[in-house]
Design an enzyme around this catalytic site. Sequence first.
Site, PDB file in Angstrom:
ATOM      1  N   ARG A  45      28.752   5.994 -60.214  1.00 54.45           N
ATOM      2  CA  ARG A  45      28.850   5.345 -58.899  1.00 54.45           C
ATOM      3  C   ARG A  45      30.162   4.606 -58.683  1.00 54.45           C
ATOM      4  O   ARG A  45      30.531   4.273 -57.569  1.00 54.45           O
ATOM      5  CB  ARG A  45      27.689   4.364 -58.709  1.00 54.45           C
ATOM      6  N   ASP A  88      27.554   8.673 -55.503  1.00 51.59           N
ATOM      7  CA  ASP A  88      26.345   7.847 -55.412  1.00 51.59           C
ATOM      8  C   ASP A  88      25.255   8.796 -54.911  1.00 51.59           C
ATOM      9  O   ASP A  88      25.453   9.497 -53.921  1.00 51.59           O
ATOM     10  CB  ASP A  88      26.591   6.699 -54.420  1.00 51.59           C
ATOM     11  N   LYS A 144      14.606  14.209 -69.734  1.00 54.76           N
ATOM     12  CA  LYS A 144      13.298  13.560 -69.717  1.00 54.76           C
ATOM     13  C   LYS A 144      13.463  12.116 -69.245  1.00 54.76           C
ATOM     14  O   LYS A 144      14.567  11.606 -69.339  1.00 54.76           O
ATOM     15  CB  LYS A 144      12.646  13.615 -71.092  1.00 54.76           C
ATOM     16  N   HIS A 174      14.885  17.517 -76.438  1.00 55.90           N
ATOM     17  CA  HIS A 174      15.921  17.730 -77.452  1.00 55.90           C
ATOM     18  C   HIS A 174      15.335  18.111 -78.810  1.00 55.90           C
ATOM     19  O   HIS A 174      16.035  18.639 -79.663  1.00 55.90           O
ATOM     20  CB  HIS A 174      16.883  16.544 -77.539  1.00 55.90           C
ATOM     21  N   LYS A 178      16.548  21.282 -82.285  1.00 48.90           N
ATOM     22  CA  LYS A 178      16.739  21.058 -83.717  1.00 48.90           C
ATOM     23  C   LYS A 178      16.630  22.375 -84.479  1.00 48.90           C
ATOM     24  O   LYS A 178      15.723  23.168 -84.235  1.00 48.90           O
ATOM     25  CB  LYS A 178      15.687  20.076 -84.252  1.00 48.90           C
ATOM     26  N   GLU A 212       9.832   5.906 -85.957  1.00 48.28           N
ATOM     27  CA  GLU A 212      11.132   5.312 -85.628  1.00 48.28           C
ATOM     28  C   GLU A 212      11.213   3.899 -86.194  1.00 48.28           C
ATOM     29  O   GLU A 212      10.216   3.174 -86.197  1.00 48.28           O
ATOM     30  CB  GLU A 212      11.310   5.256 -84.114  1.00 48.28           C
ATOM     31  N   ASP A 231       5.922   8.469 -73.698  1.00 54.33           N
ATOM     32  CA  ASP A 231       7.333   8.581 -74.064  1.00 54.33           C
ATOM     33  C   ASP A 231       7.575   9.666 -75.116  1.00 54.33           C
ATOM     34  O   ASP A 231       8.608  10.328 -75.085  1.00 54.33           O
ATOM     35  CB  ASP A 231       7.807   7.217 -74.601  1.00 54.33           C
ATOM     36  N   HIS A 236       7.871  15.580 -76.981  1.00 55.73           N
ATOM     37  CA  HIS A 236       8.289  16.035 -78.317  1.00 55.73           C
ATOM     38  C   HIS A 236       7.116  16.515 -79.187  1.00 55.73           C
ATOM     39  O   HIS A 236       7.153  17.603 -79.753  1.00 55.73           O
ATOM     40  CB  HIS A 236       9.002  14.909 -79.063  1.00 55.73           C
ATOM     41  N   LYS A 336       7.143   2.890 -82.895  1.00 52.62           N
ATOM     42  CA  LYS A 336       8.397   2.127 -83.014  1.00 52.62           C
ATOM     43  C   LYS A 336       8.230   1.098 -84.125  1.00 52.62           C
ATOM     44  O   LYS A 336       7.117   0.642 -84.393  1.00 52.62           O
ATOM     45  CB  LYS A 336       8.667   1.350 -81.719  1.00 52.62           C
TER      46      LYS A 336
HETATM   47  N1  LIG Z   1      20.195   7.468 -73.538  1.00 51.08           N
HETATM   48  C1  LIG Z   1      19.455   8.310 -74.228  1.00 51.08           C
HETATM   49  O1  LIG Z   1      19.546   8.404 -75.457  1.00 51.08           O
HETATM   50  C2  LIG Z   1      18.490   9.218 -73.531  1.00 51.08           C
HETATM   51  C3  LIG Z   1      17.678  10.069 -74.308  1.00 51.08           C
HETATM   52  C4  LIG Z   1      16.813  10.950 -73.657  1.00 51.08           C
HETATM   53  C5  LIG Z   1      16.752  10.963 -72.285  1.00 51.08           C
HETATM   54  N2  LIG Z   1      17.527  10.110 -71.551  1.00 51.08           N
HETATM   55  C6  LIG Z   1      17.424  10.176 -70.082  1.00 51.08           C
HETATM   56  O2  LIG Z   1      18.700  10.438 -69.531  1.00 51.08           O
HETATM   57  C7  LIG Z   1      18.852   9.768 -68.299  1.00 51.08           C
HETATM   58  C8  LIG Z   1      20.058   8.828 -68.378  1.00 51.08           C
HETATM   59  O3  LIG Z   1      19.858   7.885 -69.400  1.00 51.08           O
HETATM   60  P1  LIG Z   1      21.008   6.898 -69.879  1.00 51.08           P
HETATM   61  O4  LIG Z   1      20.463   6.215 -71.081  1.00 51.08           O
HETATM   62  O5  LIG Z   1      22.303   7.602 -69.997  1.00 51.08           O
HETATM   63  O6  LIG Z   1      21.050   5.858 -68.682  1.00 51.08           O
HETATM   64  P2  LIG Z   1      22.217   4.825 -68.301  1.00 51.08           P
HETATM   65  O7  LIG Z   1      23.053   4.486 -69.490  1.00 51.08           O
HETATM   66  O8  LIG Z   1      21.556   3.716 -67.567  1.00 51.08           O
HETATM   67  O9  LIG Z   1      23.135   5.644 -67.304  1.00 51.08           O
HETATM   68  C9  LIG Z   1      22.695   6.006 -66.034  1.00 51.08           C
HETATM   69  C10 LIG Z   1      23.739   6.889 -65.405  1.00 51.08           C
HETATM   70  O10 LIG Z   1      23.247   7.257 -64.127  1.00 51.08           O
HETATM   71  C11 LIG Z   1      24.205   6.860 -63.142  1.00 51.08           C
HETATM   72  N3  LIG Z   1      23.484   6.402 -61.958  1.00 51.08           N
HETATM   73  C12 LIG Z   1      22.573   5.414 -61.897  1.00 51.08           C
HETATM   74  N4  LIG Z   1      22.131   5.266 -60.629  1.00 51.08           N
HETATM   75  C13 LIG Z   1      22.783   6.177 -59.884  1.00 51.08           C
HETATM   76  C14 LIG Z   1      22.772   6.512 -58.511  1.00 51.08           C
HETATM   77  N5  LIG Z   1      22.005   5.874 -57.634  1.00 51.08           N
HETATM   78  N6  LIG Z   1      23.576   7.503 -58.097  1.00 51.08           N
HETATM   79  C15 LIG Z   1      24.367   8.174 -58.959  1.00 51.08           C
HETATM   80  N7  LIG Z   1      24.424   7.906 -60.274  1.00 51.08           N
HETATM   81  C16 LIG Z   1      23.644   6.911 -60.727  1.00 51.08           C
HETATM   82  C17 LIG Z   1      24.997   5.746 -63.772  1.00 51.08           C
HETATM   83  O11 LIG Z   1      26.268   5.690 -63.164  1.00 51.08           O
HETATM   84  P3  LIG Z   1      27.147   4.335 -63.033  1.00 51.08           P
HETATM   85  O12 LIG Z   1      26.611   3.382 -64.069  1.00 51.08           O
HETATM   86  O13 LIG Z   1      28.514   4.793 -63.279  1.00 51.08           O
HETATM   87  O14 LIG Z   1      26.919   3.863 -61.699  1.00 51.08           O
HETATM   88  C18 LIG Z   1      25.075   6.199 -65.205  1.00 51.08           C
HETATM   89  O15 LIG Z   1      26.098   7.152 -65.373  1.00 51.08           O
HETATM   90  C19 LIG Z   1      17.522   9.058 -68.067  1.00 51.08           C
HETATM   91  O16 LIG Z   1      16.691   9.901 -67.348  1.00 51.08           O
HETATM   92  C20 LIG Z   1      16.972   8.873 -69.467  1.00 51.08           C
HETATM   93  O17 LIG Z   1      15.578   8.760 -69.469  1.00 51.08           O
HETATM   94  C21 LIG Z   1      18.385   9.244 -72.140  1.00 51.08           C
END
Ligand SMILES: NC(=O)c1ccc[n+]([C@@H]2O[C@H](COP(=O)([O-])OP(=O)(O)OC[C@H]3O[C@@H](n4cnc5c(N)ncnc54)[C@H](OP(=O)(O)O)[C@@H]3O)[C@@H](O)[C@H]2O)c1
Length: 484
Positions: A45, A88, A144, A174, A178, A212, A231, A236, A336
């Site tokens: 954003r 956005d 997810k 994911h 594996k 975990e 979750d 998984h 956890k």
């Molecule tokens: N992190 C993990 O290990 C992990 C594992 C499995 C699944 N996931 C899934 O992957 C997704 C992202 O997770 P994350 O941990 O990377 O989250 P995050 O760190 O909070 O990042 C969210 C991302 O989405 C963008 N975003 C948020 N609101 C937005 C909007 N209204 N319009 C456009 N872009 C927007 C943010 O952009 P800006 O901050 O630049 O605005 C940021 O790039 C989620 O669905 C999560 O459940 C994550």
Amino acid sequence: MSEIVDLVIFGGTGDLSTRKLLPALYQLQRHNLANRLNRIIATGRGEMETEAFRREARANLEKYLPHENWDESVWEAFRERLEYVKVDADKADDYQQLAQLLTAGNTSGRLYYLATLPSLYGEICQQLQDAGVVNDDSRVVLEKPLGHDLQSCRAINQQVGRVFDEEATFRIDHYLGKETVQNLLALRFGNQLFHPMWNNTFISSVQITVAEEIGVAGRGSYYADTGALRDMVQNHLLQVLSLVAMEPPATLKATDIRDEKMKVLRCLEPITADNVKECTVRGRYTAGAVAGKAVKGFLEEDAFHDADNTETFVALKASINNWRWAGVPFYLRTGKRLSRRYSEIVIEYRQQSFSLFANDPQELTNKLVIHLQPEESISLHTVNKKPGLTNKLRLQPVELHLTDESQNRQDSYDAYERLLLDAIHGDQTLFMRRDEVETAWRWIDSIIEAWDENGTAIKSYNAGTMGPNAATALIAVDGRSWHE
Ligand SMILES: NC(=O)c1ccc[n+]([C@@H]2O[C@H](COP(=O)([O-])OP(=O)(O)OC[C@H]3O[C@@H](n4cnc5c(N)ncnc54)[C@H](OP(=O)(O)O)[C@@H]3O)[C@@H](O)[C@H]2O)c1
């Protein structure tokens, strides 16, 4: 379908992209596997120049990649692919900027990776279509969690489905990326040794554990409304279960494998108010110590004071009602703040009907143990003769390792490398089909309803243990114990 794709990552500045996706893409470049990948367009954003994004990406790659994988010449080629554009989710003008960038490129192939909040998936797909950047060469990858229950999952699938056909939709789990999970297919269907015995005549039970050490700090309110069952089990553990239990597919094509997984999910016996007490345990960690460090209890974490109906641990006894598996319990558990981080599948074979040996206790039964993390390996637990001149013939356990450790280390890769490569190539085998995800949700919803109906209590366990005592009791009543 165009051979070459531009990859657009929504959530390109987020944690998943930073820690997993960009390092995986760099690795594909390093292994010369990125020849069908054109540009990588990250979105977020905030306003940012592409050069600033590239600098940030470099710093993060250096942080998250193993030091020995860093190669300046690989980075130079990789950085040229990286672009950044502000989008956005609900701002139509932003999509015009993205559209300009895409149409100025040299390929019509597009892979949209949605790594943002799932509540934005429908909006993003619609906006992409309105901006005219969805064509026959477009695919979408969905991270997810796909919903919170069957209803919300269906809503997301419907919204995405208005823009992308099922053949163009790639739902990530994911765990399926594996190596050892894929190795299950080779093990089961490539070995005469195993597949005739892969049934209830020879196998007495199956255990799937995903343990975990980490807690839930940093996951905001998301976890408070989710809990371990939604979750981890919905995706998984049920995906792994369906690969363990499925019938031989007609071919190794995505449709055939997914058809067989789907049949397993349909055969899962529903857990309802009638059997929820014998078949499930909910747990929540209290303060304790993990890896020698004192940690707070779940309800003491700032974001979770009020989350007293959220479980951080779940153990289940699942039954698959079909010819192959009738009478074989599938014990699943995940949690956890457990004593150590590991995931494994344990296939326990039946005891022999008669034993010639004096010391042939229960622990000497044959087991096939498939370790998924932290190390990926497969071992077969058998018995042989206790060596020596003394005493009579006695047995001792011996573990046969079925994976080539040296080759494993050399060829090891992260699950996201496999999945990104397959998505770039349009191979859906390791992605979840809509009916699989929805059928899994139906089974999970029934458990949650039964918990609500019965007022199922959440049992405490100290952080750093393997869950509440009730989880030990769940399996002990069947004369078994968890493999640890
Ligand atoms: N992190 C993990 O290990 C992990 C594992 C499995 C699944 N996931 C899934 O992957 C997704 C992202 O997770 P994350 O941990 O990377 O989250 P995050 O760190 O909070 O990042 C969210 C991302 O989405 C963008 N975003 C948020 N609101 C937005 C909007 N209204 N319009 C456009 N872009 C927007 C943010 O952009 P800006 O901050 O630049 O605005 C940021 O790039 C989620 O669905 C999560 O459940 C994550």
